[in-house]
Design a protein around this motif. Structure first.
Motif, PDB file in Angstrom:
ATOM      1  N   GLU A  97      -5.422  -3.984 -16.203  1.00  0.00           N
ATOM      2  CA  GLU A  97      -5.913  -2.758 -14.975  1.00  0.00           C
ATOM      3  C   GLU A  97      -4.272  -1.772 -14.549  1.00  0.00           C
ATOM      4  OE1 GLU A  97      -8.757  -2.605 -14.043  1.00  0.00           O
ATOM      5  OE2 GLU A  97     -10.049  -4.370 -14.974  1.00  0.00           O
ATOM      6  N   ASP A  98      -4.724  -0.740 -14.047  1.00  0.00           N
ATOM      7  CA  ASP A  98      -3.028   0.242 -13.348  1.00  0.00           C
ATOM      8  C   ASP A  98      -2.524  -1.023 -13.002  1.00  0.00           C
ATOM      9  OD1 ASP A  98      -0.934   1.072 -12.909  1.00  0.00           O
ATOM     10  OD2 ASP A  98      -2.691   2.573 -11.635  1.00  0.00           O
ATOM     11  N   PRO A  99      -0.975  -1.467 -13.454  1.00  0.00           N
ATOM     12  CA  PRO A  99      -0.303  -2.263 -13.212  1.00  0.00           C
ATOM     13  C   PRO A  99       0.334  -1.658 -11.440  1.00  0.00           C
ATOM     14  CG  PRO A  99       0.794  -1.177 -15.070  1.00  0.00           C
ATOM     15  CD  PRO A  99      -0.617  -0.514 -14.373  1.00  0.00           C
ATOM     16  N   CYS A 100      -0.269  -0.549 -11.483  1.00  0.00           N
ATOM     17  CA  CYS A 100       0.544  -0.533 -10.199  1.00  0.00           C
ATOM     18  C   CYS A 100       0.570  -0.539  -9.461  1.00  0.00           C
ATOM     19  CB  CYS A 100       0.651   1.297  -9.583  1.00  0.00           C
ATOM     20  SG  CYS A 100       2.082   2.182 -10.691  1.00  0.00           S
ATOM     21  N   SER A 101      -1.435   0.107  -9.525  1.00  0.00           N
ATOM     22  CA  SER A 101      -2.562  -0.825  -7.985  1.00  0.00           C
ATOM     23  C   SER A 101      -3.151  -2.289  -7.975  1.00  0.00           C
ATOM     24  CB  SER A 101      -3.553  -0.259  -8.464  1.00  0.00           C
ATOM     25  OG  SER A 101      -3.822   1.088  -8.375  1.00  0.00           O
ATOM     26  N   LEU A 102      -2.344  -3.428  -9.406  1.00  0.00           N
ATOM     27  CA  LEU A 102      -1.553  -4.570  -8.948  1.00  0.00           C
ATOM     28  C   LEU A 102      -1.357  -5.578  -8.554  1.00  0.00           C
ATOM     29  CD1 LEU A 102      -4.193  -6.725 -10.301  1.00  0.00           C
ATOM     30  CD2 LEU A 102      -2.476  -6.880 -12.416  1.00  0.00           C
ATOM     31  N   TYR A 103       0.286  -4.507  -8.470  1.00  0.00           N
ATOM     32  CA  TYR A 103       1.356  -4.818  -7.924  1.00  0.00           C
ATOM     33  C   TYR A 103       0.752  -4.870  -6.813  1.00  0.00           C
ATOM     34  CZ  TYR A 103       6.056  -5.054  -6.187  1.00  0.00           C
ATOM     35  OH  TYR A 103       7.073  -6.077  -5.544  1.00  0.00           O
ATOM     36  N   LEU A 104       0.346  -3.872  -6.025  1.00  0.00           N
ATOM     37  CA  LEU A 104      -0.394  -3.733  -4.892  1.00  0.00           C
ATOM     38  C   LEU A 104      -0.855  -4.458  -3.936  1.00  0.00           C
ATOM     39  CD1 LEU A 104       1.199  -1.336  -2.074  1.00  0.00           C
ATOM     40  CD2 LEU A 104      -1.099  -0.136  -2.965  1.00  0.00           C
ATOM     41  N   ILE A 105      -1.765  -4.960  -4.414  1.00  0.00           N
ATOM     42  CA  ILE A 105      -2.763  -5.655  -3.923  1.00  0.00           C
ATOM     43  C   ILE A 105      -2.517  -7.574  -4.302  1.00  0.00           C
ATOM     44  CG2 ILE A 105      -5.006  -6.795  -5.019  1.00  0.00           C
ATOM     45  CD1 ILE A 105      -6.163  -4.384  -6.143  1.00  0.00           C
ATOM     46  N   ASN A 106      -1.375  -7.633  -5.332  1.00  0.00           N
ATOM     47  CA  ASN A 106      -0.750  -9.107  -4.725  1.00  0.00           C
ATOM     48  C   ASN A 106       0.689  -8.992  -3.432  1.00  0.00           C
ATOM     49  OD1 ASN A 106      -0.837 -10.734  -7.061  1.00  0.00           O
ATOM     50  ND2 ASN A 106      -0.848  -8.888  -8.557  1.00  0.00           N
ATOM     51  N   LEU A 192       5.381   9.390  -8.231  1.00  0.00           N
ATOM     52  CA  LEU A 192       4.851   8.509  -6.756  1.00  0.00           C
ATOM     53  C   LEU A 192       3.798   7.645  -6.088  1.00  0.00           C
ATOM     54  CD1 LEU A 192       4.426   9.538  -3.684  1.00  0.00           C
ATOM     55  CD2 LEU A 192       2.294  10.984  -4.686  1.00  0.00           C
ATOM     56  N   LYS A 193       3.015   6.958  -7.379  1.00  0.00           N
ATOM     57  CA  LYS A 193       2.343   5.585  -7.661  1.00  0.00           C
ATOM     58  C   LYS A 193       3.353   4.396  -7.289  1.00  0.00           C
ATOM     59  CE  LYS A 193      -1.825   6.137  -9.592  1.00  0.00           C
ATOM     60  NZ  LYS A 193      -2.932   5.359 -10.727  1.00  0.00           N
ATOM     61  N   LEU A 194       4.965   4.982  -8.085  1.00  0.00           N
ATOM     62  CA  LEU A 194       5.678   4.377  -8.111  1.00  0.00           C
ATOM     63  C   LEU A 194       6.506   3.762  -6.502  1.00  0.00           C
ATOM     64  CD1 LEU A 194       7.197   4.300 -11.799  1.00  0.00           C
ATOM     65  CD2 LEU A 194       6.180   2.080 -10.719  1.00  0.00           C
ATOM     66  N   ALA A 195       6.452   5.185  -6.733  1.00  0.00           N
ATOM     67  CA  ALA A 195       7.369   4.995  -4.897  1.00  0.00           C
ATOM     68  C   ALA A 195       6.211   4.585  -4.267  1.00  0.00           C
ATOM     69  CB  ALA A 195       8.081   6.660  -4.560  1.00  0.00           C
ATOM     70  N   ILE A 196       5.489   4.811  -3.919  1.00  0.00           N
ATOM     71  CA  ILE A 196       4.352   4.315  -2.958  1.00  0.00           C
ATOM     72  C   ILE A 196       4.609   2.103  -3.268  1.00  0.00           C
ATOM     73  CG2 ILE A 196       2.393   3.697  -2.200  1.00  0.00           C
ATOM     74  CD1 ILE A 196       1.438   6.655  -2.695  1.00  0.00           C
ATOM     75  N   VAL A 197       4.326   2.224  -4.449  1.00  0.00           N
ATOM     76  CA  VAL A 197       4.550   0.258  -4.456  1.00  0.00           C
ATOM     77  C   VAL A 197       5.894  -0.233  -4.372  1.00  0.00           C
ATOM     78  CG1 VAL A 197       3.812  -0.945  -6.325  1.00  0.00           C
ATOM     79  CG2 VAL A 197       2.138   0.925  -5.801  1.00  0.00           C
ATOM     80  N   MET A 198       6.646   0.683  -4.904  1.00  0.00           N
ATOM     81  CA  MET A 198       7.594   0.016  -4.910  1.00  0.00           C
ATOM     82  C   MET A 198       8.254  -0.062  -3.591  1.00  0.00           C
ATOM     83  SD  MET A 198       8.230  -1.948  -7.607  1.00  0.00           S
ATOM     84  CE  MET A 198       7.589  -2.430  -9.439  1.00  0.00           C
ATOM     85  N   LEU A 199       8.139   1.258  -3.032  1.00  0.00           N
ATOM     86  CA  LEU A 199       9.549   1.511  -1.729  1.00  0.00           C
ATOM     87  C   LEU A 199       8.630   2.279  -0.886  1.00  0.00           C
ATOM     88  CD1 LEU A 199      12.115   2.371  -1.098  1.00  0.00           C
ATOM     89  CD2 LEU A 199      11.641   4.268  -1.763  1.00  0.00           C
ATOM     90  N   ILE A 200       7.899   2.913  -0.548  1.00  0.00           N
ATOM     91  CA  ILE A 200       6.955   3.350   0.826  1.00  0.00           C
ATOM     92  C   ILE A 200       6.226   2.231   1.362  1.00  0.00           C
ATOM     93  CG2 ILE A 200       6.238   5.074   1.678  1.00  0.00           C
ATOM     94  CD1 ILE A 200       6.396   7.167  -0.565  1.00  0.00           C
ATOM     95  N   VAL A 201       5.310   1.660   1.266  1.00  0.00           N
ATOM     96  CA  VAL A 201       4.547   0.514   1.477  1.00  0.00           C
ATOM     97  C   VAL A 201       5.373  -1.199   1.289  1.00  0.00           C
ATOM     98  CG1 VAL A 201       2.817  -0.832   1.229  1.00  0.00           C
ATOM     99  CG2 VAL A 201       2.540   1.216   0.538  1.00  0.00           C
ATOM    100  N   PRO A 202       6.414  -0.791   0.662  1.00  0.00           N
ATOM    101  CA  PRO A 202       7.353  -2.454   0.897  1.00  0.00           C
ATOM    102  C   PRO A 202       8.138  -2.419   2.180  1.00  0.00           C
ATOM    103  CG  PRO A 202       7.390  -1.772  -1.434  1.00  0.00           C
ATOM    104  CD  PRO A 202       6.285  -0.534  -0.723  1.00  0.00           C
ATOM    105  N   PHE A 203       8.313  -1.240   1.978  1.00  0.00           N
ATOM    106  CA  PHE A 203       9.149  -1.458   3.146  1.00  0.00           C
ATOM    107  C   PHE A 203       9.304  -1.486   4.423  1.00  0.00           C
ATOM    108  CE2 PHE A 203      11.365   1.645   6.335  1.00  0.00           C
ATOM    109  CZ  PHE A 203      12.490   1.131   6.685  1.00  0.00           C
ATOM    110  N   PHE A 204       7.732  -0.822   4.923  1.00  0.00           N
ATOM    111  CA  PHE A 204       7.394  -1.501   6.219  1.00  0.00           C
ATOM    112  C   PHE A 204       6.547  -2.655   6.463  1.00  0.00           C
ATOM    113  CE2 PHE A 204       6.714   3.691   5.622  1.00  0.00           C
ATOM    114  CZ  PHE A 204       7.294   3.485   6.939  1.00  0.00           C
ATOM    115  N   VAL A 205       6.270  -3.105   5.356  1.00  0.00           N
ATOM    116  CA  VAL A 205       5.765  -4.408   5.596  1.00  0.00           C
ATOM    117  C   VAL A 205       7.321  -5.700   4.842  1.00  0.00           C
ATOM    118  CG1 VAL A 205       3.987  -6.515   4.418  1.00  0.00           C
ATOM    119  CG2 VAL A 205       3.303  -4.003   4.417  1.00  0.00           C
ATOM    120  N   ASN A 206       7.846  -5.048   4.315  1.00  0.00           N
ATOM    121  CA  ASN A 206       8.946  -5.853   4.603  1.00  0.00           C
ATOM    122  C   ASN A 206      10.122  -6.005   5.171  1.00  0.00           C
ATOM    123  OD1 ASN A 206       8.572  -7.256   1.662  1.00  0.00           O
ATOM    124  ND2 ASN A 206      10.007  -5.870   0.628  1.00  0.00           N
TER     125      ASN A 206
END
Length: 260
Positions: A97-106, A192-206
């Motif tokens: 599966e797409d590792p970016c999507s799977l990382y985001l789900i995890n 852009l996927k990497l930025a969403i998965v590794m920075l944008i979403v994790p910034f607010f959630v973390n």
């Protein structure tokens, strides 16, 4: 001659590896650990950890932790979060599966179901510690003077809690087949996927997770009062009142904490 637009994203010989797989806009296997992904992870770590510094300055002055106590508290959380992060990176590459999507789900499962599991784990460990009277294993208490063994023991307990949390989340991921959910399919740009998965979403959630978990791991006010009262009764130095790792004033606390 340059090929069709769909093939223009392939990396050039000798150039940096592309995060696109077969021109489909899908993160390729190992994309999370490419140079751009590592850069985003380092940036996220700095930004997320600064949230804990902001939290410290938001604490009431008379309860604000000295820098040494704050560092011991937050370093446990940092080690636990690093474990979760690299576990998610590893799990993201286990399937096709797409590792970016799977990382985001995890990551989102860790921030929801995982947060509840961490709270339950900390509460269960705290009850056991109180029952057995293992004073050095009370989260946020390191003795006076500071005992490195207390930090090591608490850190080990917290890592055990994180292993439990990640194991349960992984089972939930497998049972519900969430790994097939392609959250990022509409996005075709892999960077852009990497930025969403590794920075944008994790910034607010973390930011939220770090703030909440820090409250789980820091010394609680009721226990603090007990220790101060006990210190006042047992202090052999001129019968003066002892405060648990707290100076007579906020200014003294700040200066004392810098003298390591």
């Amino acid at each position: 001659m340059q090929g069709p637009a769909g093939n223009s994203s392939h990396s050039l010989p000798g150039g940096p590896p592309s995060t696109v797989a077969s021109g489909a806009g899908r993160c390729e296997s190992g994309a999370l650990m490419h140079s751009f992904g590592i850069f985003l992870q380092g940036l996220l770590g700095v930004v997320a950890f600064s949230t804990l510094m902001l939290k410290r300055f938001r604490e009431p002055k008379h309860e604000r932790r000295p820098w040494r106590i704050w560092f011991l508290d937050t370093s446990k959380q940092a080690i636990g979060m690093l474990f979760i992060h690299f576990a998610n990176v590893y799990l993201a590459d286990l399937t096709e599966e797409d590792p970016c999507s799977l990382y985001l789900i995890n990551f989102l499962l860790d921030a929801t179901v995982g947060m509840l599991l961490i709270y339950m784990g900390v509460r269960a460990v705290s009850v056991l510690v109180e029952w057995q009277q293992w004073e050095s294993l009370r989260f946020g208490e390191y003795g006076d003077p500071l005992q490195c063994g207390a930090w090591v023991g608490q850190c080990a307990l917290y890592i055990v809690i994180m292993i439990f949390e990640k194991s349960v989340v992984f089972i939930v991921l497998l049972i519900l087949q969430w790994k097939k959910v392609a959250l990022l399919n509409p996005i075709e740009n892999p960077d852009l996927k990497l930025a969403i998965v590794m920075l944008i979403v994790p910034f607010f959630v973390n930011a939220l997770m770090f703030w909440v978990v820090d409250n789980f791991l820091m010394r609680k006010g009721r226990t603090k009062a007990k220790l101060e009262e006990r210190g006042a009764n047992q202090d052999p130095r001129n019968g003066s009142k002892v405060r648990y790792r707290r100076a007579a004033s906020h200014e003294e606390s700040e200066s004392e904490s810098l003298q390591i």
